[in-house]
Design a protein around this motif. Sequence first.
Motif, mmCIF file in Angstrom:
data_model
loop_
_atom_site.group_PDB
_atom_site.id
_atom_site.type_symbol
_atom_site.label_atom_id
_atom_site.label_comp_id
_atom_site.label_asym_id
_atom_site.label_seq_id
_atom_site.Cartn_x
_atom_site.Cartn_y
_atom_site.Cartn_z
ATOM 1 N N LEU A 1 9.609 -17.542 46.291
ATOM 2 C CA LEU A 1 10.639 -18.572 46.406
ATOM 3 C C LEU A 1 11.547 -18.582 45.182
ATOM 4 C CD1 LEU A 1 8.578 -21.468 48.022
ATOM 5 C CD2 LEU A 1 10.249 -19.962 49.120
ATOM 6 N N ASP A 2 10.966 -18.343 44.013
ATOM 7 C CA ASP A 2 11.784 -18.272 42.796
ATOM 8 C C ASP A 2 12.799 -17.144 42.878
ATOM 9 O OD1 ASP A 2 10.454 -20.415 41.654
ATOM 10 O OD2 ASP A 2 9.174 -19.162 40.378
ATOM 11 N N LEU A 3 12.398 -16.012 43.459
ATOM 12 C CA LEU A 3 13.281 -14.849 43.516
ATOM 13 C C LEU A 3 14.294 -14.889 44.652
ATOM 14 C CD1 LEU A 3 10.869 -11.945 42.576
ATOM 15 C CD2 LEU A 3 12.847 -12.740 41.285
ATOM 16 N N VAL A 4 14.068 -15.724 45.643
ATOM 17 C CA VAL A 4 14.995 -15.746 46.778
ATOM 18 C C VAL A 4 15.837 -17.018 46.809
ATOM 19 C CG1 VAL A 4 13.611 -14.168 48.157
ATOM 20 C CG2 VAL A 4 13.294 -16.633 48.432
ATOM 21 N N THR A 5 15.875 -17.745 45.699
ATOM 22 C CA THR A 5 16.731 -18.910 45.603
ATOM 23 C C THR A 5 17.726 -18.703 44.466
ATOM 24 O OG1 THR A 5 15.108 -20.029 44.202
ATOM 25 C CG2 THR A 5 15.026 -20.520 46.542
ATOM 26 N N THR A 6 18.808 -19.420 44.522
ATOM 27 C CA THR A 6 19.833 -19.337 43.489
ATOM 28 C C THR A 6 19.225 -19.869 42.192
ATOM 29 O OG1 THR A 6 21.434 -19.795 45.198
ATOM 30 C CG2 THR A 6 22.187 -20.084 42.956
ATOM 31 N N PRO A 7 19.496 -19.299 41.041
ATOM 32 C CA PRO A 7 20.426 -18.236 40.710
ATOM 33 C C PRO A 7 19.802 -16.837 40.735
ATOM 34 C CG PRO A 7 19.687 -19.214 38.684
ATOM 35 C CD PRO A 7 19.019 -19.984 39.823
ATOM 36 N N LEU A 8 18.477 -16.732 40.885
ATOM 37 C CA LEU A 8 17.870 -15.404 40.840
ATOM 38 C C LEU A 8 18.320 -14.518 42.000
ATOM 39 C CD1 LEU A 8 14.294 -16.241 39.540
ATOM 40 C CD2 LEU A 8 16.131 -15.085 38.328
ATOM 41 N N LEU A 9 18.512 -15.093 43.163
ATOM 42 C CA LEU A 9 18.981 -14.277 44.285
ATOM 43 C C LEU A 9 20.384 -13.755 44.001
ATOM 44 C CD1 LEU A 9 18.403 -13.027 46.998
ATOM 45 C CD2 LEU A 9 19.231 -15.121 48.075
ATOM 46 N N ASP A 10 21.188 -14.551 43.329
ATOM 47 C CA ASP A 10 22.523 -14.072 42.943
ATOM 48 C C ASP A 10 22.418 -12.856 42.033
ATOM 49 O OD1 ASP A 10 23.751 -16.046 44.433
ATOM 50 O OD2 ASP A 10 24.019 -17.396 42.718
ATOM 51 N N ALA A 11 21.448 -12.882 41.118
ATOM 52 C CA ALA A 11 21.236 -11.735 40.224
ATOM 53 C C ALA A 11 20.797 -10.507 41.017
ATOM 54 C CB ALA A 11 20.212 -12.079 39.151
ATOM 55 N N VAL A 12 19.963 -10.711 42.020
ATOM 56 C CA VAL A 12 19.543 -9.598 42.886
ATOM 57 C C VAL A 12 20.761 -9.032 43.614
ATOM 58 C CG1 VAL A 12 18.248 -9.025 44.984
ATOM 59 C CG2 VAL A 12 17.160 -10.374 43.180
ATOM 60 N N ARG A 13 21.593 -9.910 44.134
ATOM 61 C CA ARG A 13 22.787 -9.457 44.855
ATOM 62 C C ARG A 13 23.751 -8.699 43.951
ATOM 63 N NH1 ARG A 13 23.257 -15.102 47.966
ATOM 64 N NH2 ARG A 13 22.017 -14.561 49.796
ATOM 65 N N ARG A 14 23.778 -9.052 42.664
ATOM 66 C CA ARG A 14 24.609 -8.327 41.702
ATOM 67 C C ARG A 14 23.929 -7.044 41.234
ATOM 68 N NH1 ARG A 14 24.865 -13.463 39.423
ATOM 69 N NH2 ARG A 14 23.544 -12.755 37.719
ATOM 70 N N ARG A 15 22.729 -6.815 41.731
ATOM 71 C CA ARG A 15 21.917 -5.640 41.368
ATOM 72 C C ARG A 15 21.577 -5.624 39.882
ATOM 73 N NH1 ARG A 15 24.677 -4.129 45.971
ATOM 74 N NH2 ARG A 15 23.490 -2.895 47.435
ATOM 75 N N ASP A 16 21.329 -6.813 39.357
ATOM 76 C CA ASP A 16 20.908 -6.937 37.968
ATOM 77 C C ASP A 16 19.566 -6.211 37.800
ATOM 78 O OD1 ASP A 16 19.028 -8.637 36.033
ATOM 79 O OD2 ASP A 16 21.098 -8.780 35.320
ATOM 80 N N PRO A 17 19.467 -5.282 36.837
ATOM 81 C CA PRO A 17 18.238 -4.498 36.683
ATOM 82 C C PRO A 17 16.980 -5.352 36.467
ATOM 83 C CG PRO A 17 19.998 -3.524 35.407
ATOM 84 C CD PRO A 17 20.528 -4.836 35.923
ATOM 85 N N ALA A 18 17.100 -6.430 35.722
ATOM 86 C CA ALA A 18 15.923 -7.286 35.488
ATOM 87 C C ALA A 18 15.481 -7.979 36.776
ATOM 88 C CB ALA A 18 16.228 -8.316 34.409
ATOM 89 N N ALA A 19 16.440 -8.436 37.571
ATOM 90 C CA ALA A 19 16.100 -9.090 38.836
ATOM 91 C C ALA A 19 15.473 -8.099 39.808
ATOM 92 C CB ALA A 19 17.348 -9.725 39.450
ATOM 93 N N LEU A 20 16.016 -6.891 39.873
ATOM 94 C CA LEU A 20 15.445 -5.873 40.757
ATOM 95 C C LEU A 20 14.052 -5.469 40.293
ATOM 96 C CD1 LEU A 20 18.610 -3.702 41.401
ATOM 97 C CD2 LEU A 20 17.612 -5.459 42.878
ATOM 98 N N ALA A 21 13.849 -5.405 38.986
ATOM 99 C CA ALA A 21 12.506 -5.110 38.458
ATOM 100 C C ALA A 21 11.534 -6.217 38.849
ATOM 101 C CB ALA A 21 12.563 -4.943 36.947
ATOM 102 N N GLY A 22 12.011 -7.464 38.826
ATOM 103 C CA GLY A 22 11.163 -8.580 39.253
ATOM 104 C C GLY A 22 10.770 -8.464 40.711
ATOM 105 N N LEU A 23 11.717 -8.041 41.555
ATOM 106 C CA LEU A 23 11.399 -7.829 42.973
ATOM 107 C C LEU A 23 10.348 -6.742 43.143
ATOM 108 C CD1 LEU A 23 14.814 -7.839 44.895
ATOM 109 C CD2 LEU A 23 12.966 -9.503 45.075
#
Length: 87
Positions: free
Chosen positions: A25-47
């Motif tokens: 839930l933390d990763l699929v809610t704003t603002p972390l999901l926004d970071a995933v959509r921007r392909r932020d390397p840290a967010a993708l590593a978290g996924l």
Amino acid sequence: MTSGFAAPDPNPSSPATRRLLTECLDLVTTPLLDAVRRRDPAALAGLRTLGHKLRNQREDRNRTGALLTLIGDLVEHYAGRPTEQKP
């Protein structure tokens, strides 16, 4: 929690599964999901890390499988590599 049209497990989820759900839930809610959509390397590593944890969770396989489907879809779409799913 299930994927598709499976009947939900009548037993309570394990504490480990509840923690993984919180991480999802933390990763699929704003603002972390926004970071995933921007392909932020840290967010993708978290996924990817979360996908690894879900694959290795031995309890509540139906519940963790549903979460892994969600996280795997995000990894595949935004990181270009699918998350391996094991039954």
